[in-house]
Design a protein around this motif. Structure first.
Motif, mmCIF file in Angstrom:
data_model
loop_
_atom_site.group_PDB
_atom_site.id
_atom_site.type_symbol
_atom_site.label_atom_id
_atom_site.label_comp_id
_atom_site.label_asym_id
_atom_site.label_seq_id
_atom_site.Cartn_x
_atom_site.Cartn_y
_atom_site.Cartn_z
ATOM 1 N N VAL A 1 -28.487 -5.230 1.942
ATOM 2 C CA VAL A 1 -29.278 -4.184 1.390
ATOM 3 C C VAL A 1 -30.184 -3.396 2.270
ATOM 4 C CG1 VAL A 1 -31.676 -4.179 0.084
ATOM 5 C CG2 VAL A 1 -29.754 -5.764 -0.560
ATOM 6 N N SER B 1 -28.109 -0.472 3.001
ATOM 7 C CA SER B 1 -27.821 0.418 1.854
ATOM 8 C C SER B 1 -28.372 1.780 1.965
ATOM 9 C CB SER B 1 -28.423 -0.473 0.525
ATOM 10 O OG SER B 1 -27.877 0.129 -0.625
ATOM 11 N N ARG B 2 -29.604 1.968 2.235
ATOM 12 C CA ARG B 2 -29.975 3.430 1.970
ATOM 13 C C ARG B 2 -29.382 4.034 2.910
ATOM 14 N NH1 ARG B 2 -36.176 1.290 1.561
ATOM 15 N NH2 ARG B 2 -35.863 0.304 -0.435
ATOM 16 N N SER C 1 -25.975 5.271 1.593
ATOM 17 C CA SER C 1 -26.315 6.128 0.346
ATOM 18 C C SER C 1 -26.434 7.727 0.862
ATOM 19 C CB SER C 1 -27.323 5.595 -0.481
ATOM 20 O OG SER C 1 -26.814 4.620 -1.201
ATOM 21 N N HIS C 2 -27.291 7.588 1.962
ATOM 22 C CA HIS C 2 -27.550 8.966 2.714
ATOM 23 C C HIS C 2 -26.297 9.633 3.192
ATOM 24 C CE1 HIS C 2 -29.865 12.147 4.621
ATOM 25 N NE2 HIS C 2 -29.292 11.716 5.737
ATOM 26 N N ARG D 1 -25.800 2.873 -7.761
ATOM 27 C CA ARG D 1 -26.380 2.390 -6.403
ATOM 28 C C ARG D 1 -26.769 3.608 -5.614
ATOM 29 N NH1 ARG D 1 -24.244 -1.812 -3.117
ATOM 30 N NH2 ARG D 1 -25.631 -1.708 -1.114
ATOM 31 N N ASP E 1 -30.769 4.317 -4.651
ATOM 32 C CA ASP E 1 -31.090 3.828 -3.108
ATOM 33 C C ASP E 1 -31.919 5.425 -2.894
ATOM 34 O OD1 ASP E 1 -30.156 1.622 -2.660
ATOM 35 O OD2 ASP E 1 -28.366 2.422 -2.055
ATOM 36 N N GLU F 1 -35.499 5.188 -4.460
ATOM 37 C CA GLU F 1 -36.485 4.387 -3.731
ATOM 38 C C GLU F 1 -36.696 4.811 -2.184
ATOM 39 O OE1 GLU F 1 -34.242 0.441 -3.499
ATOM 40 O OE2 GLU F 1 -34.334 0.059 -5.333
ATOM 41 N N THR F 2 -36.206 5.818 -1.819
ATOM 42 C CA THR F 2 -36.282 6.367 -0.379
ATOM 43 C C THR F 2 -37.039 7.658 -0.879
ATOM 44 O OG1 THR F 2 -34.287 7.328 -0.231
ATOM 45 C CG2 THR F 2 -34.606 5.278 0.836
ATOM 46 N N SER G 1 -31.281 13.214 -4.957
ATOM 47 C CA SER G 1 -31.139 12.629 -6.056
ATOM 48 C C SER G 1 -30.921 13.800 -7.124
ATOM 49 C CB SER G 1 -32.380 11.754 -6.114
ATOM 50 O OG SER G 1 -33.504 12.366 -6.418
#
Length: 342
Positions: free
Chosen positions: A92, A95-96, A99-100, A150, A154, A157-158, A164
Protein backbone atom coordinates in the motif's frame (compact mmCIF):
# COMPACT_ATOMS: atom_id res chain seq x y z
CA UNK A 1 -6.90 -10.61 -35.07
CA UNK A 2 -4.06 -10.14 -32.62
CA UNK A 3 -2.61 -13.06 -30.69
CA UNK A 4 0.20 -13.09 -28.14
CA UNK A 5 3.54 -14.36 -29.42
CA UNK A 6 5.52 -16.85 -27.37
CA UNK A 7 7.90 -14.08 -26.27
CA UNK A 8 4.96 -11.95 -25.15
CA UNK A 9 3.46 -14.87 -23.26
CA UNK A 10 6.81 -15.28 -21.51
CA UNK A 11 6.75 -11.62 -20.52
CA UNK A 12 3.31 -12.04 -18.97
CA UNK A 13 4.15 -15.29 -17.16
CA UNK A 14 7.30 -13.83 -15.61
CA UNK A 15 9.40 -10.83 -16.52
CA UNK A 16 12.88 -11.74 -17.79
CA UNK A 17 12.85 -15.25 -16.36
CA UNK A 18 11.35 -14.38 -12.97
CA UNK A 19 8.14 -16.02 -11.85
CA UNK A 20 5.40 -13.94 -10.29
CA UNK A 21 6.24 -15.55 -6.92
CA UNK A 22 9.87 -14.47 -7.25
CA UNK A 23 8.82 -10.95 -8.16
CA UNK A 24 6.47 -10.85 -5.16
CA UNK A 25 9.32 -11.92 -2.86
CA UNK A 26 11.61 -9.31 -4.43
CA UNK A 27 9.02 -6.57 -3.88
CA UNK A 28 8.34 -7.74 -0.33
CA UNK A 29 12.04 -7.41 0.57
CA UNK A 30 11.86 -3.65 0.07
CA UNK A 31 8.89 -1.43 -0.90
CA UNK A 32 11.19 0.63 -3.14
CA UNK A 33 11.70 -2.47 -5.29
CA UNK A 34 8.10 -2.17 -6.50
CA UNK A 35 8.75 0.87 -8.69
CA UNK A 36 11.97 -0.68 -10.02
CA UNK A 37 10.09 -3.83 -11.06
CA UNK A 38 7.31 -1.86 -12.74
CA UNK A 39 9.71 0.39 -14.63
CA UNK A 40 11.79 -2.55 -15.82
CA UNK A 41 8.94 -4.43 -17.49
CA UNK A 42 6.63 -1.54 -18.35
CA UNK A 43 7.94 -0.79 -21.90
CA UNK A 44 7.28 -4.38 -23.00
CA UNK A 45 3.79 -4.39 -21.47
CA UNK A 46 2.89 -1.06 -23.11
CA UNK A 47 4.02 -2.54 -26.42
CA UNK A 48 1.61 -5.45 -26.00
CA UNK A 49 -1.21 -3.06 -25.06
CA UNK A 50 -0.57 -1.04 -28.24
CA UNK A 51 -0.84 -4.16 -30.40
CA UNK A 52 -4.14 -5.10 -28.75
CA UNK A 53 -5.50 -1.58 -29.28
CA UNK A 54 -4.60 -1.66 -32.98
CA UNK A 55 -6.22 -5.09 -33.34
CA UNK A 56 -9.48 -3.81 -31.88
CA UNK A 57 -9.42 -0.76 -34.13
CA UNK A 58 -9.02 -2.93 -37.22
CA UNK A 59 -12.25 -4.81 -36.48
CA UNK A 60 -15.39 -3.59 -38.30
CA UNK A 61 -17.36 -3.44 -35.04
CA UNK A 62 -14.80 -2.21 -32.58
CA UNK A 63 -16.82 -2.83 -29.43
CA UNK A 64 -18.99 -5.86 -30.23
CA UNK A 65 -16.76 -7.77 -32.66
CA UNK A 66 -17.64 -11.45 -32.30
CA UNK A 67 -14.15 -12.46 -33.46
CA UNK A 68 -12.61 -10.36 -30.71
CA UNK A 69 -15.07 -11.62 -28.10
CA UNK A 70 -14.28 -15.20 -29.10
CA UNK A 71 -10.58 -14.63 -28.43
CA UNK A 72 -10.64 -12.72 -25.16
CA UNK A 73 -8.65 -15.52 -23.52
CA UNK A 74 -5.84 -14.91 -26.01
CA UNK A 75 -5.92 -11.11 -26.10
CA UNK A 76 -7.40 -8.91 -23.40
CA UNK A 77 -7.41 -11.33 -20.47
CA UNK A 78 -3.67 -12.22 -20.19
CA UNK A 79 -2.34 -8.67 -20.17
CA UNK A 80 -4.88 -7.28 -17.69
CA UNK A 81 -4.54 -10.35 -15.49
CA UNK A 82 -0.84 -9.64 -15.30
CA UNK A 83 -1.29 -5.94 -14.50
CA UNK A 84 -3.95 -6.76 -11.89
CA UNK A 85 -1.76 -9.45 -10.31
CA UNK A 86 1.24 -7.14 -10.12
CA UNK A 87 -0.87 -4.38 -8.56
CA UNK A 88 -2.03 -6.81 -5.89
CA UNK A 89 1.64 -7.49 -5.03
CA UNK A 90 2.53 -3.85 -4.51
CA UNK A 91 2.51 -2.71 -0.87
CA UNK A 92 0.00 0.00 0.00
CA UNK A 93 2.88 2.36 0.75
CA UNK A 94 3.98 2.18 -2.89
CA UNK A 95 0.54 1.94 -4.45
CA UNK A 96 0.17 5.64 -5.19
CA UNK A 97 3.54 5.81 -6.92
CA UNK A 98 2.55 2.91 -9.15
CA UNK A 99 -0.83 4.48 -9.94
CA UNK A 100 0.89 7.75 -10.84
CA UNK A 101 3.24 5.82 -13.14
CA UNK A 102 0.27 4.16 -14.87
CA UNK A 103 -1.76 7.36 -15.16
CA UNK A 104 1.12 9.31 -16.68
CA UNK A 105 2.24 6.62 -19.13
CA UNK A 106 1.33 7.87 -22.63
CA UNK A 107 -1.79 6.13 -23.93
CA UNK A 108 -2.19 3.84 -20.89
CA UNK A 109 -5.57 5.31 -19.94
CA UNK A 110 -6.64 4.94 -23.56
CA UNK A 111 -5.57 1.27 -23.48
CA UNK A 112 -7.61 0.81 -20.32
CA UNK A 113 -10.69 2.36 -21.93
CA UNK A 114 -10.31 0.26 -25.10
CA UNK A 115 -10.17 -2.90 -23.02
CA UNK A 116 -13.22 -1.77 -21.06
CA UNK A 117 -15.28 -1.23 -24.21
CA UNK A 118 -14.14 -4.57 -25.62
CA UNK A 119 -15.50 -6.40 -22.57
CA UNK A 120 -18.57 -4.34 -21.65
CA UNK A 121 -20.69 -6.30 -24.15
CA UNK A 122 -23.30 -8.07 -21.98
CA UNK A 123 -22.48 -11.61 -20.92
CA UNK A 124 -24.51 -14.52 -22.20
CA UNK A 125 -27.66 -15.45 -20.30
CA UNK A 126 -30.36 -18.02 -21.06
CA UNK A 127 -32.41 -15.10 -22.44
CA UNK A 128 -29.48 -13.62 -24.37
CA UNK A 129 -27.03 -16.30 -25.61
CA UNK A 130 -24.92 -13.73 -27.45
CA UNK A 131 -21.47 -14.79 -26.26
CA UNK A 132 -19.81 -18.16 -26.55
CA UNK A 133 -17.49 -17.59 -23.60
CA UNK A 134 -19.36 -15.64 -20.91
CA UNK A 135 -17.19 -16.61 -17.95
CA UNK A 136 -13.94 -15.57 -19.63
CA UNK A 137 -15.63 -12.32 -20.65
CA UNK A 138 -16.61 -11.77 -17.04
CA UNK A 139 -13.09 -12.47 -15.81
CA UNK A 140 -11.50 -10.04 -18.29
CA UNK A 141 -14.06 -7.40 -17.36
CA UNK A 142 -13.37 -7.95 -13.65
CA UNK A 143 -9.59 -7.73 -14.07
CA UNK A 144 -9.91 -4.45 -15.97
CA UNK A 145 -12.35 -3.18 -13.37
CA UNK A 146 -10.03 -3.90 -10.46
CA UNK A 147 -7.17 -2.05 -12.16
CA UNK A 148 -9.47 0.92 -12.86
CA UNK A 149 -10.89 1.03 -9.33
CA UNK A 150 -7.44 0.82 -7.75
CA UNK A 151 -6.06 3.49 -10.06
CA UNK A 152 -8.95 5.91 -9.58
CA UNK A 153 -9.09 5.53 -5.80
CA UNK A 154 -5.33 6.04 -5.48
CA UNK A 155 -5.54 9.20 -7.57
CA UNK A 156 -8.46 10.55 -5.56
CA UNK A 157 -6.69 9.85 -2.25
CA UNK A 158 -3.65 11.83 -3.43
CA UNK A 159 -6.01 14.63 -4.60
CA UNK A 160 -4.60 14.32 -8.10
CA UNK A 161 -7.65 15.79 -9.81
CA UNK A 162 -6.00 16.21 -13.22
CA UNK A 163 -5.06 12.55 -13.59
CA UNK A 164 -8.34 11.27 -12.15
CA UNK A 165 -10.27 13.51 -14.56
CA UNK A 166 -8.10 12.25 -17.42
CA UNK A 167 -9.12 8.71 -16.51
CA UNK A 168 -12.78 9.58 -17.07
CA UNK A 169 -11.99 11.47 -20.27
CA UNK A 170 -10.19 8.41 -21.62
CA UNK A 171 -13.34 6.31 -21.24
CA UNK A 172 -15.24 8.91 -23.22
CA UNK A 173 -12.69 9.51 -25.97
CA UNK A 174 -12.40 5.96 -27.30
CA UNK A 175 -16.12 5.54 -27.98
CA UNK A 176 -17.26 6.09 -31.56
CA UNK A 177 -20.55 8.06 -31.39
CA UNK A 178 -20.47 11.85 -31.24
CA UNK A 179 -22.10 11.75 -27.80
CA UNK A 180 -19.35 9.49 -26.44
CA UNK A 181 -19.99 9.87 -22.74
CA UNK A 182 -23.70 9.12 -23.16
CA UNK A 183 -22.84 6.01 -25.14
CA UNK A 184 -20.50 4.64 -22.45
CA UNK A 185 -23.05 5.43 -19.71
CA UNK A 186 -25.79 3.69 -21.71
CA UNK A 187 -23.57 0.63 -22.14
CA UNK A 188 -23.04 0.60 -18.37
CA UNK A 189 -26.80 0.52 -17.75
CA UNK A 190 -27.25 -2.31 -20.24
CA UNK A 191 -24.39 -4.27 -18.73
CA UNK A 192 -25.74 -3.76 -15.22
CA UNK A 193 -29.12 -5.22 -16.15
CA UNK A 194 -27.51 -8.20 -17.89
CA UNK A 195 -25.27 -8.85 -14.88
CA UNK A 196 -28.29 -8.98 -12.58
CA UNK A 197 -30.10 -11.30 -15.02
CA UNK A 198 -27.01 -13.50 -15.29
CA UNK A 199 -26.56 -13.65 -11.52
CA UNK A 200 -30.13 -14.80 -11.04
CA UNK A 201 -29.78 -17.56 -13.61
CA UNK A 202 -26.44 -19.01 -12.52
CA UNK A 203 -25.14 -20.70 -9.35
CA UNK A 204 -24.13 -18.25 -6.65
CA UNK A 205 -20.45 -19.25 -6.73
CA UNK A 206 -20.22 -18.30 -10.44
CA UNK A 207 -21.15 -14.67 -9.90
CA UNK A 208 -18.51 -12.09 -9.07
CA UNK A 209 -20.03 -8.96 -7.44
CA UNK A 210 -16.95 -6.91 -8.34
CA UNK A 211 -18.30 -6.72 -11.90
CA UNK A 212 -21.30 -4.71 -10.77
CA UNK A 213 -18.99 -2.63 -8.61
CA UNK A 214 -16.98 -1.67 -11.69
CA UNK A 215 -20.06 -0.96 -13.83
CA UNK A 216 -21.55 1.34 -11.21
CA UNK A 217 -18.18 2.96 -10.56
CA UNK A 218 -17.83 4.09 -14.19
CA UNK A 219 -21.51 4.93 -14.68
CA UNK A 220 -21.92 7.10 -11.60
CA UNK A 221 -18.74 9.05 -12.22
CA UNK A 222 -19.62 9.70 -15.86
CA UNK A 223 -23.10 10.87 -14.84
CA UNK A 224 -21.75 13.22 -12.17
CA UNK A 225 -18.92 14.40 -14.43
CA UNK A 226 -21.17 15.55 -17.27
CA UNK A 227 -24.66 17.04 -16.75
CA UNK A 228 -25.72 16.02 -20.28
CA UNK A 229 -24.80 12.42 -19.49
CA UNK A 230 -26.79 12.63 -16.29
CA UNK A 231 -29.87 13.89 -18.17
CA UNK A 232 -29.51 11.24 -20.84
CA UNK A 233 -29.13 8.49 -18.24
CA UNK A 234 -32.41 9.52 -16.61
CA UNK A 235 -34.15 9.35 -20.00
CA UNK A 236 -32.65 5.88 -20.46
CA UNK A 237 -34.45 4.70 -17.34
CA UNK A 238 -31.47 4.82 -14.99
CA UNK A 239 -33.66 5.13 -11.87
CA UNK A 240 -35.33 1.80 -12.61
CA UNK A 241 -32.03 0.10 -13.50
CA UNK A 242 -30.15 1.38 -10.45
CA UNK A 243 -33.11 0.51 -8.22
CA UNK A 244 -32.99 -3.09 -9.44
CA UNK A 245 -29.22 -3.27 -9.03
CA UNK A 246 -29.58 -1.90 -5.49
CA UNK A 247 -32.26 -4.46 -4.68
CA UNK A 248 -30.09 -7.28 -6.02
CA UNK A 249 -27.03 -6.12 -4.07
CA UNK A 250 -29.00 -6.23 -0.81
CA UNK A 251 -30.01 -9.85 -1.40
CA UNK A 252 -28.12 -12.83 -0.05
CA UNK A 253 -25.31 -14.49 -1.97
CA UNK A 254 -22.03 -16.21 -1.07
CA UNK A 255 -19.81 -13.95 1.01
CA UNK A 256 -16.09 -13.76 1.45
CA UNK A 257 -14.22 -10.57 2.34
CA UNK A 258 -13.47 -9.62 -1.28
CA UNK A 259 -17.02 -10.29 -2.47
CA UNK A 260 -18.49 -8.46 0.50
CA UNK A 261 -16.41 -5.36 -0.14
CA UNK A 262 -17.32 -5.38 -3.83
CA UNK A 263 -20.97 -5.65 -2.90
CA UNK A 264 -20.75 -2.72 -0.44
CA UNK A 265 -18.84 -0.46 -2.82
CA UNK A 266 -21.30 -1.17 -5.65
CA UNK A 267 -24.16 -0.27 -3.30
CA UNK A 268 -22.37 2.95 -2.39
CA UNK A 269 -22.21 4.00 -6.05
CA UNK A 270 -25.94 3.32 -6.40
CA UNK A 271 -26.77 5.32 -3.27
CA UNK A 272 -24.63 8.27 -4.34
CA UNK A 273 -26.45 8.33 -7.67
CA UNK A 274 -29.81 8.35 -5.86
CA UNK A 275 -28.56 11.27 -3.75
CA UNK A 276 -27.99 13.31 -6.91
CA UNK A 277 -31.32 12.36 -8.48
CA UNK A 278 -33.42 12.81 -5.34
CA UNK A 279 -32.05 16.25 -4.61
CA UNK A 280 -33.14 17.44 -8.05
CA UNK A 281 -36.80 16.48 -8.20
CA UNK A 282 -39.50 14.60 -6.34
CA UNK A 283 -40.35 13.00 -9.70
CA UNK A 284 -37.27 10.74 -9.39
CA UNK A 285 -38.20 9.94 -5.80
CA UNK A 286 -41.56 8.66 -7.00
CA UNK A 287 -39.86 6.64 -9.74
CA UNK A 288 -37.62 4.95 -7.19
CA UNK A 289 -40.51 4.33 -4.79
CA UNK A 290 -42.39 2.63 -7.61
CA UNK A 291 -39.45 0.21 -7.80
CA UNK A 292 -39.84 -0.58 -4.07
CA UNK A 293 -36.59 1.15 -3.23
CA UNK A 294 -37.53 1.67 0.45
CA UNK A 295 -37.18 -2.04 1.12
CA UNK A 296 -33.69 -1.97 -0.36
CA UNK A 297 -32.74 0.96 1.86
CA UNK A 298 -33.93 -0.96 4.94
CA UNK A 299 -31.87 -3.97 3.89
CA UNK A 300 -28.86 -1.69 3.41
CA UNK A 301 -29.02 -0.77 7.08
CA UNK A 302 -29.04 -4.45 8.01
CA UNK A 303 -25.94 -4.94 5.84
CA UNK A 304 -24.15 -2.16 7.70
CA UNK A 305 -24.51 -4.15 10.92
CA UNK A 306 -22.69 -7.08 9.29
CA UNK A 307 -19.86 -4.96 7.93
CA UNK A 308 -17.70 -4.79 11.05
CA UNK A 309 -17.41 -8.56 11.22
CA UNK A 310 -15.86 -8.51 7.73
CA UNK A 311 -13.96 -5.24 7.70
CA UNK A 312 -14.09 -2.59 10.44
CA UNK A 313 -15.52 0.81 9.46
CA UNK A 314 -16.47 -0.26 5.93
CA UNK A 315 -20.14 0.17 6.81
CA UNK A 316 -19.63 3.92 7.19
CA UNK A 317 -19.38 4.35 3.43
CA UNK A 318 -23.04 3.31 3.17
CA UNK A 319 -24.31 5.06 6.26
CA UNK A 320 -23.72 8.66 5.11
CA UNK A 321 -25.53 8.46 1.74
CA UNK A 322 -28.33 6.40 3.29
CA UNK A 323 -28.99 9.01 5.97
CA UNK A 324 -28.97 11.79 3.37
CA UNK A 325 -31.45 9.89 1.18
CA UNK A 326 -33.82 9.30 4.09
CA UNK A 327 -33.63 12.99 5.04
CA UNK A 328 -34.54 13.91 1.46
CA UNK A 329 -37.44 11.44 1.47
CA UNK A 330 -38.72 12.89 4.75
CA UNK A 331 -38.62 16.42 3.35
CA UNK A 332 -40.49 15.40 0.23
CA UNK A 333 -43.22 13.65 2.20
CA UNK A 334 -43.80 16.94 4.03
CA UNK A 335 -43.72 19.16 0.92
CA UNK A 336 -45.23 17.03 -1.82
CA UNK A 337 -48.47 15.13 -1.38
CA UNK A 338 -47.63 13.03 -4.45
CA UNK A 339 -44.65 11.43 -2.66
CA UNK A 340 -45.91 8.51 -0.64
CA UNK A 341 -43.30 6.28 1.04
CA UNK A 342 -45.87 3.81 2.37
Amino acid sequence: MFFLTEDEKTILSGIRGHSLIELEQFIAMSPTNALDVWRSFWPEVVGILTKIKLAVKLDDERIASLSFQDHLDDTVLPIWTYIDTMLMMVPVSESRDISHLLATTPDFLSHLAHAYLATIVPVATPQNPSSGSPLSTMEAFTRIGRVTNRLYLDLIETENDVESENLLKSFISVSTPADNARHVAALCLVRAMHEVAYARSTPTENFDPSILEFVMFIFKRLAVYDNDVYRASLKNGSIAVISRVTAFQTQRFALDLFAFKARIFALRECLLYFCVCFQESHYWVNKALEEDILLSFVLCFSLIKKCDSFSPKIGSILEEPLILILQILWCYTKCYLSVDPY
